[in-house]
Design an enzyme around this catalytic site. Structure first.
Site, PDB file in Angstrom:
ATOM      1  N   ASP A  17      39.916  78.731  89.781  1.00  0.00           N
ATOM      2  CA  ASP A  17      41.329  79.309  90.605  1.00  0.00           C
ATOM      3  C   ASP A  17      41.475  79.656  92.158  1.00  0.00           C
ATOM      4  O   ASP A  17      41.338  78.767  92.820  1.00  0.00           O
ATOM      5  CB  ASP A  17      41.320  80.772  89.316  1.00  0.00           C
ATOM      6  CG  ASP A  17      41.395  80.216  87.714  1.00  0.00           C
ATOM      7  OD1 ASP A  17      41.516  79.209  87.530  1.00  0.00           O
ATOM      8  OD2 ASP A  17      41.057  81.448  86.828  1.00  0.00           O
ATOM      9  N   HIS A  43      13.479  75.228  97.598  1.00  0.00           N
ATOM     10  CA  HIS A  43      14.489  74.457  97.803  1.00  0.00           C
ATOM     11  C   HIS A  43      15.850  75.327  98.715  1.00  0.00           C
ATOM     12  O   HIS A  43      17.214  75.058  99.256  1.00  0.00           O
ATOM     13  CB  HIS A  43      15.402  73.989  96.396  1.00  0.00           C
ATOM     14  CG  HIS A  43      16.071  73.224  96.897  1.00  0.00           C
ATOM     15  ND1 HIS A  43      17.455  72.074  96.659  1.00  0.00           N
ATOM     16  CD2 HIS A  43      16.317  71.572  97.379  1.00  0.00           C
ATOM     17  CE1 HIS A  43      18.371  71.669  96.780  1.00  0.00           C
ATOM     18  NE2 HIS A  43      17.647  70.705  97.676  1.00  0.00           N
ATOM     19  N   LYS A  48      26.598  71.750  97.114  1.00  0.00           N
ATOM     20  CA  LYS A  48      26.917  72.143  96.223  1.00  0.00           C
ATOM     21  C   LYS A  48      28.100  72.887  96.112  1.00  0.00           C
ATOM     22  O   LYS A  48      26.989  73.887  96.616  1.00  0.00           O
ATOM     23  CB  LYS A  48      24.837  72.414  96.350  1.00  0.00           C
ATOM     24  CG  LYS A  48      24.266  71.715  96.174  1.00  0.00           C
ATOM     25  CD  LYS A  48      23.449  71.252  97.918  1.00  0.00           C
ATOM     26  CE  LYS A  48      22.804  70.580  97.720  1.00  0.00           C
ATOM     27  NZ  LYS A  48      22.489  69.571  97.409  1.00  0.00           N
ATOM     28  N   LYS A  63      17.997  77.330 101.763  1.00  0.00           N
ATOM     29  CA  LYS A  63      18.337  76.975 102.990  1.00  0.00           C
ATOM     30  C   LYS A  63      18.970  78.276 103.643  1.00  0.00           C
ATOM     31  O   LYS A  63      20.750  78.704 102.950  1.00  0.00           O
ATOM     32  CB  LYS A  63      18.794  76.005 103.161  1.00  0.00           C
ATOM     33  CG  LYS A  63      18.775  74.714 103.310  1.00  0.00           C
ATOM     34  CD  LYS A  63      18.543  74.598 101.447  1.00  0.00           C
ATOM     35  CE  LYS A  63      18.114  72.685 101.500  1.00  0.00           C
ATOM     36  NZ  LYS A  63      18.580  72.310 100.380  1.00  0.00           N
ATOM     37  N   HIS A  95      25.923  64.984  99.214  1.00  0.00           N
ATOM     38  CA  HIS A  95      24.786  66.058  99.206  1.00  0.00           C
ATOM     39  C   HIS A  95      24.878  67.705  98.859  1.00  0.00           C
ATOM     40  O   HIS A  95      24.134  68.550  98.867  1.00  0.00           O
ATOM     41  CB  HIS A  95      23.783  66.382 100.484  1.00  0.00           C
ATOM     42  CG  HIS A  95      22.550  66.895 100.168  1.00  0.00           C
ATOM     43  ND1 HIS A  95      21.974  68.123 101.062  1.00  0.00           N
ATOM     44  CD2 HIS A  95      21.247  66.437  99.583  1.00  0.00           C
ATOM     45  CE1 HIS A  95      20.660  68.283 100.506  1.00  0.00           C
ATOM     46  NE2 HIS A  95      20.179  66.844  99.743  1.00  0.00           N
ATOM     47  N   ASP A 122      18.695  87.917 114.381  1.00  0.00           N
ATOM     48  CA  ASP A 122      19.500  89.293 114.263  1.00  0.00           C
ATOM     49  C   ASP A 122      19.222  90.527 113.493  1.00  0.00           C
ATOM     50  O   ASP A 122      20.355  91.629 113.212  1.00  0.00           O
ATOM     51  CB  ASP A 122      19.304  89.790 116.197  1.00  0.00           C
ATOM     52  CG  ASP A 122      19.464  89.225 116.936  1.00  0.00           C
ATOM     53  OD1 ASP A 122      18.096  89.472 116.810  1.00  0.00           O
ATOM     54  OD2 ASP A 122      19.786  89.052 118.118  1.00  0.00           O
TER      55      ASP A 122
END
Length: 411
Positions: A299, A113, A294, A115, A292, A120
């Site tokens: 603080d 899952h 996350k 991404k 979608h 380089d």
């Protein structure tokens, strides 16, 4: 948790596919040596076509290009796309590819899952955005709201090592990132001196690292906790930490799905509303488009952006990657955006509203909650397979039109 903090990194928040794809494609267009991509979903749509175009051009320049996709999330990739990438010199790997059984995909659990994009060894991208058109605003009302970050600095070396390790490239000579080249892909950072670490979740040595970072930050919170998460159904410890923070006077705000792309997931999240609201946790449902994202902040300095939801799949089964950031400027940038989102594009959830009809829903809530909480443990009894990678062009070298994993069939 065995991760290492890296100082002096530049970081920029990327909101939705418009900002993410523009930055990634520009970086790949200027690549000179190597492009590494990990993604859950890669589709044959206009975003996938643009990615194929820049990857093909990079490979033609002699750039080493490797793409790792999930065998479940990217199962609909066409044999033609895979063939064209292979001919262009792009190496495409599939994580745990499996053929459908009775027309259904059975490789649902323990997915790749993550991404991550590394160009380089100098420029990195981490977040929750896949390579598909439903992360673009012109996709329609179901276009997703999502986040990623672009980074430069010492943290990119950790991204580079993590991707190479997962792509089973341990035999390569290890290379350190080169010094920054300011003329390439100008980065307008939200912070130029951010301290951060890469936290991953796998089924071997890092089974709960991301959750542990959340817990540590929330348990130490003094002023505010703001979480925007698409699929919210965390474990007991994290739920207790949120309640305890609210009880001691911390302003705890959750931004959750109000326009769900998966209605069942939203229903599961709502099972927790009474538990959280009665102790002062503020819940807002984002209603403009499917959430979608996350992301979270605590603080004035702590924040995280990555691929991990706060649900059983992400916290207990999937391979995930989050950046944990210790930086006031980036924290404030993310806070300003999420606060505006909460005020202008979300509806408030009240305890009175949640309690309507609660008496007859209480048994269902109790049973569903405990089933879902124990679900990862039951699935965990299944073998925790190590990453099983296959060159997808080899798997499909005799494929006919149809589904890439199962030639001749559509999923």
């Amino acid at each position: 948790m065995s991760e290492h903090w890296r100082d002096n990194n530049a970081i920029a928040l990327l909101i939705n596919g418009e900002e993410f794809y523009t930055s990634v494609f520009e970086a790949i267009a200027q690549a000179r040596e190597e492009v590494l991509i990990e993604t859950f979903i890669l589709r044959d749509d206009k975003v996938g076509s643009q990615l194929q175009e820049v990857l093909t051009a990079a490979a033609a320049r002699g750039v080493r290009v490797e793409v790792l996709v999930d065998g479940y999330g990217s199962a609909e990739l066409s044999p033609q796309t895979l063939h064209d990438l292979s001919v262009a010199g792009v190496r495409v790997l599939a994580f745990d590819p499996s053929k459908p059984m009775l027309g259904m995909r059975t490789n649902l659990f323990r997915r790749l899952h993550r991404k991550i994009v590394v160009v380089d060894g100098e420029i990195g991208f981490v977040g929750g955005i896949n390579f598909c058109a439903d992360h673009l605003g012109d996709f329609g009302p179901m276009a997703k709201q999502d986040y990623a970050v672009q980074v430069r600095g010492p943290i990119v070396a950790d991204l580079h090592r993590a991707s190479l390790a997962l792509m089973d490239q341990t035999s390569r000579v290890k290379r350190e990132p080169k010094p920054w080249l300011t003329e390439r892909v100008p980065l307008q950072p939200d912070s130029a001196r951010a301290r951060m670490l890469l936290s991953i979740r796998d089924n071997n040595e890092h089974t709960n690292d991301i959750e542990a970072h959340y817990l540590k930050a929330i348990e130490g919170a003094r002023e505010r906790v703001l979480i925007a998460n698409a699929y919210f159904f965390p474990g007991y410890r994290l739920l207790r930490a949120l309640r305890n923070a609210a009880r001691r006077g911390v302003k705890v705000t959750l931004i959750l799905q109000g326009m769900p792309d998966m209605p069942l997931v939203r229903l599961c999240s709502r099972l927790l509303y009474n538990y959280l609201l009665r102790d002062g946790v503020v819940i807002r449902e984002y209603t403009t488009r499917p959430l979608h994202g996350k992301v979270a902040l605590v603080d004035q300095r702590w924040s995280t952006v990555g691929s991990s939801n706060l649900d059983p799949l992400s916290l207990s089964l999937n391979l995930e990657a989050n950046l944990v950031i210790d930086d006031a400027a980036f924290n404030e940038r993310l806070y300003d955006h999420l606060s505006q989102l909460a005020e202008q594009e979300c509806k408030s959830i009240t305890l009175q509203r949640v309690l309507r009809g609660y008496w007859w829903r209480a048994p269902l809530i109790f049973l569903s909650f405990h089933f879902l909480r124990h679900f990862p443990a039951w699935i965990g009894l299944l073998p925790a397979h190590s990453p099983r990678l296959k060159p997808w062009t080899t798997v499909n070298e005799t494929a006919e039109p149809g589904n890439a994993l199962n030639p001749g069939k559509s999923l």
